[in-house]
Design an enzyme around this catalytic site. Structure first.
Site, PDB file in Angstrom:
ATOM      1  N   PHE A   1       0.847  -1.184   0.000  1.00 14.15           N
ATOM      2  CA  PHE A   1       0.000   0.000   0.000  1.00 14.15           C
ATOM      3  C   PHE A   1       0.885   1.237   0.000  1.00 14.15           C
ATOM      4  O   PHE A   1       1.715   1.409   0.881  1.00 14.15           O
ATOM      5  CB  PHE A   1      -0.944   0.050   1.210  1.00 14.15           C
ATOM      6  CG  PHE A   1      -1.880   1.228   1.136  1.00 14.15           C
ATOM      7  CD1 PHE A   1      -2.972   1.213   0.279  1.00 14.15           C
ATOM      8  CD2 PHE A   1      -1.637   2.378   1.874  1.00 14.15           C
ATOM      9  CE1 PHE A   1      -3.816   2.311   0.170  1.00 14.15           C
ATOM     10  CE2 PHE A   1      -2.472   3.486   1.764  1.00 14.15           C
ATOM     11  CZ  PHE A   1      -3.564   3.452   0.914  1.00 14.15           C
TER      12      PHE A   1
ATOM     13  N   ASP B   1       9.231   2.513   1.640  1.00 15.51           N
ATOM     14  CA  ASP B   1       8.059   3.251   2.093  1.00 15.51           C
ATOM     15  C   ASP B   1       7.933   3.003   3.591  1.00 15.51           C
ATOM     16  O   ASP B   1       7.474   1.944   4.018  1.00 15.51           O
ATOM     17  CB  ASP B   1       6.811   2.780   1.342  1.00 15.51           C
ATOM     18  CG  ASP B   1       5.553   3.536   1.765  1.00 15.51           C
ATOM     19  OD1 ASP B   1       5.588   4.212   2.817  1.00 15.51           O
ATOM     20  OD2 ASP B   1       4.528   3.428   1.051  1.00 15.51           O
TER      21      ASP B   1
ATOM     22  N   LYS C   1       2.535   9.661   8.378  1.00 15.47           N
ATOM     23  CA  LYS C   1       1.798   9.223   9.575  1.00 15.47           C
ATOM     24  C   LYS C   1       2.311   9.764  10.920  1.00 15.47           C
ATOM     25  O   LYS C   1       1.890  10.815  11.348  1.00 15.47           O
ATOM     26  CB  LYS C   1       1.710   7.700   9.573  1.00 15.47           C
ATOM     27  CG  LYS C   1       0.827   7.206   8.401  1.00 15.47           C
ATOM     28  CD  LYS C   1       0.233   5.846   8.609  1.00 15.47           C
ATOM     29  CE  LYS C   1      -0.932   5.607   7.662  1.00 15.47           C
ATOM     30  NZ  LYS C   1      -0.610   4.904   6.430  1.00 15.47           N
TER      31      LYS C   1
HETATM   32  C1  LIG Z   1      -0.869   5.146   5.002  1.00 10.10           C
HETATM   33  C2  LIG Z   1       0.191   4.778   4.043  1.00 10.10           C
HETATM   34  C3  LIG Z   1       0.409   5.520   2.857  1.00 10.10           C
HETATM   35  C4  LIG Z   1      -0.487   6.655   2.444  1.00 10.10           C
HETATM   36  O1  LIG Z   1      -0.486   7.711   3.354  1.00 10.10           O
HETATM   37  P1  LIG Z   1      -1.625   8.854   3.252  1.00 10.10           P
HETATM   38  O2  LIG Z   1      -1.182   9.856   4.255  1.00 10.10           O
HETATM   39  O3  LIG Z   1      -2.925   8.200   3.587  1.00 10.10           O
HETATM   40  O4  LIG Z   1      -1.624   9.379   1.876  1.00 10.10           O
HETATM   41  C5  LIG Z   1       1.471   5.158   2.053  1.00 10.10           C
HETATM   42  N1  LIG Z   1       2.268   4.131   2.367  1.00 10.10           N
HETATM   43  C6  LIG Z   1       2.092   3.394   3.487  1.00 10.10           C
HETATM   44  C7  LIG Z   1       3.027   2.267   3.790  1.00 10.10           C
HETATM   45  C8  LIG Z   1       1.036   3.676   4.351  1.00 10.10           C
HETATM   46  O5  LIG Z   1       0.836   2.929   5.430  1.00 10.10           O
END
Ligand SMILES: *Cc1c(COP(=O)(O)O)cnc(C)c1O
Length: 397
Positions: free
Chosen positions: A133, A218, A247
């Site tokens: 994700f 990521d 986050k």
């Molecule tokens: C939550 C998340 C995203 C996206 O972040 P947003 O602030 O919702 O755009 C991208 N990569 C990872 C691994 C995430 O957990």
């Protein structure tokens, strides 16, 4: 259009009929007056819990000075946080934005641009992994590769080659002279707290070095202490060229960032990327307060210990309730319970015990408490999880 009871929010979330009006530490108080143990943290965001004095103070003080100034000028607050992040990591340069998806967009652009700057603009493809994700913008959705999320949104952005997680042969087959980078979460969060083998990450690093590709981590969910290290890559000892954060970095204030080495960032020159709000003083004040707390004496050690404590207690619950829980996994305070019952039923049963959690892929329930949680609060959570299991065991057959 009128009407007061029906929501005018675009219904893209299947929301639970529950709203919170204030919080303190690991506790949230709902508008119905009930207190909930927060094992969601706004999905890995509220690292310092709710109303943490240091965060409240830092934000309140900055509000009196400036909320926002333009990136047309120097922003000393952003320069300071960027310098701190570089001091703490592999990186030489930082770009600030406002969310995880934006951080990933910037990371993808940077990887493509790196090869263009090297005279190889045809190298734009990125290898990604099933279960990933990376966000909900058009590029990050293409990187995410989840068909359910892509359906009906027109042509998928070209340039992402998805392979099974942990399958090095598949990675090697997917790599071509057009491949710019490999993109991976060191632990898949939304995918179901799938911990990637350190050996696999080492192999990806070696492959990137051999083929002149960039390695992108990521760490939007794993970063800023969640796994018990400041960043997950430091736990496995594999260093990326580019890393995205968001986050927890603002402790609840919206902020995103991507970090790069000087080499990986060399294509990103003046005029090639931007964000109106990126690096604004208020977001920087929040990030500074979060870093102060997370880097405080013994804080990360406490996260590691509490993570172990939680996993040990969960392992014993799993043994006693095999009809409810199949597996406990994760690192630090990024913990997943793979359920036997539907994960949504376990989330509901926990909410009935006034504890909020969040479901993920592979029928997993994620436990994401604020990083400031105490051992006593973990014991309280374990009691509630046991009660939810008793509840579900009765209905399991
Ligand atoms: C939550 C998340 C995203 C996206 O972040 P947003 O602030 O919702 O755009 C991208 N990569 C990872 C691994 C995430 O957990």
């Amino acid at each position: 259009m009128s009407g007061s009871s029906a929501s005018h929010l675009l219904p893209t979330y299947a929301r639970v009929d529950l709203a919170f009006e204030r919080g303190e530490g690991v506790w949230l108080t709902a508008t119905n007056g009930q207190r909930y143990l927060d094992f969601t943290s706004g999905v890995a965001v509220n690292a310092l819990g709710h109303a943490h004095p240091a965060l409240v103070e830092a934000i309140s003080e900055q509000v009196k000075k400036t909320l926002h100034v333009s990136n047309l000028y120097r922003i000393p607050e952003a320069e300071k946080i960027a310098a701190r992040l570089c001091e703490l990591t592999f990186a030489d340069l930082v770009f600030f934005c406002n969310s995880g998806a934006e951080a990933m967009e910037g990371a993808i652009k940077t990887a493509r641009r790196y090869h263009a700057a090297n005279g190889q603009p045809e190298r734009f493809r990125i290898v990604t992994f099933e279960g990933a994700f990376h966000g909900r913008t058009l590029a990050t959705l293409a990187a995410t590769g989840n068909k359910k999320y892509l359906d009906g949104f027109g042509p998928v952005l070209e340039g992402f080659d998805q392979v099974p997680l942990g399958d090095l042969d598949a990675v090697k087959k997917a790599v071509t002279p057009e491949t710019a980078a490999i993109l991976i979460e060191p632990i898949q969060g939304e995918g179901g707290v799938r911990v990637v083998e350190p050996s696999f990450l080492r192999e990806l690093r070696a492959l990137c070095d051999e083929r002149g590709m960039l390695l992108i981590f990521d760490e939007v969910q794993t970063g800023v202490g969640r796994t018990g290290e400041l960043f997950a890559y430091q736990r496995v000892g594999v260093t990326p060229d580019i890393m995205s954060l968001a986050k927890a970095l603002g402790g609840g204030f919206p902020i995103g960032a991507f970090l790069v080495t000087a080499e990986a960032g060399k294509g990103m020159t003046a005029g090639l990327h931007g964000s109106t709000f990126g690096g604004n003083p208020l977001a920087m004040a929040a990030a500074g307060a979060v870093l102060d707390v997370v880097l405080g004496d013994g804080f990360l050690e406490q996260v590691r210990q509490n993570g172990l404590l939680l996993k040990q207690k969960l392992a014993s619950i799993k043994d006693r309730f095999p009809s409810v829980i199949a597996e406990v996994r994760g690192e630090g305070l990024l913990v997943g319970l793979r359920a036997v019952v539907p994960a949504g039923d376990l989330v509901d049963a926990l909410r009935a015990e006034n504890m909020i959690t969040v479901a993920a892929g592979e029928n997993v329930v994620r436990l994401l408490p604020p990083l400031i949680i105490s051992a006593a609060e973990i014991a309280e959570a374990v009691t509630r999880i046991e009660r939810a299991c008793v509840r579900l065991q009765g209905t399991a057959r």
